[in-house]
Enzyme design. Structure first.
Site, PDB file in Angstrom:
ATOM      1  CG  HIS A   1      -1.936  -0.988   1.356  1.00 15.96           C
ATOM      2  ND1 HIS A   1      -2.101  -1.754   2.481  1.00 15.96           N
ATOM      3  CD2 HIS A   1      -2.890  -1.393   0.483  1.00 15.96           C
ATOM      4  CE1 HIS A   1      -3.121  -2.581   2.306  1.00 15.96           C
ATOM      5  NE2 HIS A   1      -3.615  -2.399   1.094  1.00 15.96           N
TER       6      HIS A   1
ATOM      7  CE  LYS B   1     -12.853  -6.828   2.869  1.00 13.13           C
ATOM      8  NZ  LYS B   1     -12.362  -5.953   1.788  1.00 13.13           N
TER       9      LYS B   1
ATOM     10  NE  ARG C   1      -2.943  -7.048  -4.652  1.00 12.20           N
ATOM     11  CZ  ARG C   1      -3.743  -7.270  -3.643  1.00 12.20           C
ATOM     12  NH1 ARG C   1      -3.248  -7.672  -2.506  1.00 12.20           N
ATOM     13  NH2 ARG C   1      -5.040  -7.100  -3.750  1.00 12.20           N
TER      14      ARG C   1
ATOM     15  CB  SER D   1      -4.310  -6.554   4.581  1.00 12.91           C
ATOM     16  OG  SER D   1      -3.950  -5.281   4.107  1.00 12.91           O
TER      17      SER D   1
HETATM   18  P1  ADP Z   1      -9.691  -3.509  -0.797  1.00  8.61           P
HETATM   19  O1  ADP Z   1     -10.372  -4.191   0.344  1.00  8.61           O
HETATM   20  O2  ADP Z   1     -10.467  -2.372  -1.379  1.00  8.61           O
HETATM   21  O3  ADP Z   1      -9.104  -4.428  -1.838  1.00  8.61           O
HETATM   22  P2  ADP Z   1      -7.034  -3.185   0.201  1.00  8.61           P
HETATM   23  O4  ADP Z   1      -6.706  -2.531   1.494  1.00  8.61           O
HETATM   24  O5  ADP Z   1      -6.814  -4.655   0.092  1.00  8.61           O
HETATM   25  O6  ADP Z   1      -8.503  -2.770  -0.105  1.00  8.61           O
HETATM   26  O7  ADP Z   1      -6.252  -2.477  -0.984  1.00  8.61           O
HETATM   27  C1  ADP Z   1      -6.332  -1.108  -1.209  1.00  8.61           C
HETATM   28  C2  ADP Z   1      -5.554  -0.753  -2.464  1.00  8.61           C
HETATM   29  O8  ADP Z   1      -4.199  -1.117  -2.336  1.00  8.61           O
HETATM   30  C3  ADP Z   1      -6.038  -1.463  -3.729  1.00  8.61           C
HETATM   31  O9  ADP Z   1      -5.873  -0.594  -4.825  1.00  8.61           O
HETATM   32  C4  ADP Z   1      -5.120  -2.634  -3.850  1.00  8.61           C
HETATM   33  O10 ADP Z   1      -5.015  -3.097  -5.180  1.00  8.61           O
HETATM   34  C5  ADP Z   1      -3.832  -1.989  -3.393  1.00  8.61           C
HETATM   35  N1  ADP Z   1      -2.904  -2.975  -2.884  1.00  8.61           N
HETATM   36  C6  ADP Z   1      -3.130  -3.939  -1.997  1.00  8.61           C
HETATM   37  N2  ADP Z   1      -2.023  -4.677  -1.783  1.00  8.61           N
HETATM   38  C7  ADP Z   1      -1.068  -4.151  -2.589  1.00  8.61           C
HETATM   39  C8  ADP Z   1       0.288  -4.488  -2.865  1.00  8.61           C
HETATM   40  N3  ADP Z   1       0.884  -5.513  -2.295  1.00  8.61           N
HETATM   41  N4  ADP Z   1       0.952  -3.721  -3.734  1.00  8.61           N
HETATM   42  C9  ADP Z   1       0.341  -2.685  -4.328  1.00  8.61           C
HETATM   43  N5  ADP Z   1      -0.934  -2.338  -4.156  1.00  8.61           N
HETATM   44  C10 ADP Z   1      -1.631  -3.059  -3.280  1.00  8.61           C
END
Ligand code: ADP
Length: 161
Positions: free
Chosen positions: A19, A43, A92, A129
């Site tokens: 992130h 969620k 990703r 996450s």
């Molecule tokens: P959501 O529940 O909306 O998927 P996340 O917290 O999982 O929210 O992800 C928020 C943003 O961060 C999304 O655009 C996701 O694609 C991006 N993201 C999540 N993990 C990574 C990563 N490892 N590298 C780059 N971007 C990421």
């Protein structure tokens, strides 16, 4: 002067280095980046919205143009309320693609808000996450994959889980 503002929406439960990679790269391209924790009561989350906001605030402290906020509702409504024309999402792998494209097209149809996809840096491409929670839950080493402060809070939260 027109302030070029974008939003990075997500659950951030908790924020990872993946992130942060997207947030910091977006902060170099735009005047202001709003990291928006979307409140999804359906969620189940490990950290409360306040805890998630607090961690993001701490780890983005050095990025002067990053703000943190939370919102319950459609991301495009947040964009409208705050006059933000662009959503930035990290991509990703192909597995992210179908879902992300669908949401981006729906958002554009509803509001005209554009979604820009940023390719994840390869060293974080496998990070999520939920994977980090699983690794730490079973005593795995997550250092280098989440900020140190987040690592400590994950260990603390999961120690009796
Ligand atoms: P959501 O529940 O909306 O998927 P996340 O917290 O999982 O929210 O992800 C928020 C943003 O961060 C999304 O655009 C996701 O694609 C991006 N993201 C999540 N993990 C990574 C990563 N490892 N590298 C780059 N971007 C990421």
């Amino acid at each position: 002067m027109v302030v070029r503002r974008v939003v990075c929406p997500g659950s951030f439960d908790p924020v990872t280095n993946g992130h942060l990679d997207i947030i910091s790269r977006a902060s170099r391209l735009y005047d202001e980046v709003v990291v928006m924790v979307s409140i999804n009561l359906a969620k189940k989350s490990l950290f409360s919205v306040e805890e998630r906001l607090d961690m993001i605030r701490e780890v983005t402290r050095d990025l002067g143009n990053v703000k943190v906020d939370s919102f319950r509702g459609l991301t495009v409504d947040y964009c409208k309320q705050h006059d933000i024309p662009v959503i930035v999402r990290g991509l990703r792998a192909v597995t992210d693609y179908d879902y992300e494209l669908q949401i981006a097209q729906m958002n554009n149809r509803m509001s005209g808000v554009e979604t820009l996809f940023m390719a994840t840096s390869p060293e974080y491409a496998f990070l999520s996450s939920s994977l980090m929670k699983e690794v730490v839950r079973w005593g795995g080493d997550a250092s280098g994959l989440v900020p140190e402060l987040v690592h400590e809070r994950l260990i603390e939260r999961l120690k009796d889980a």
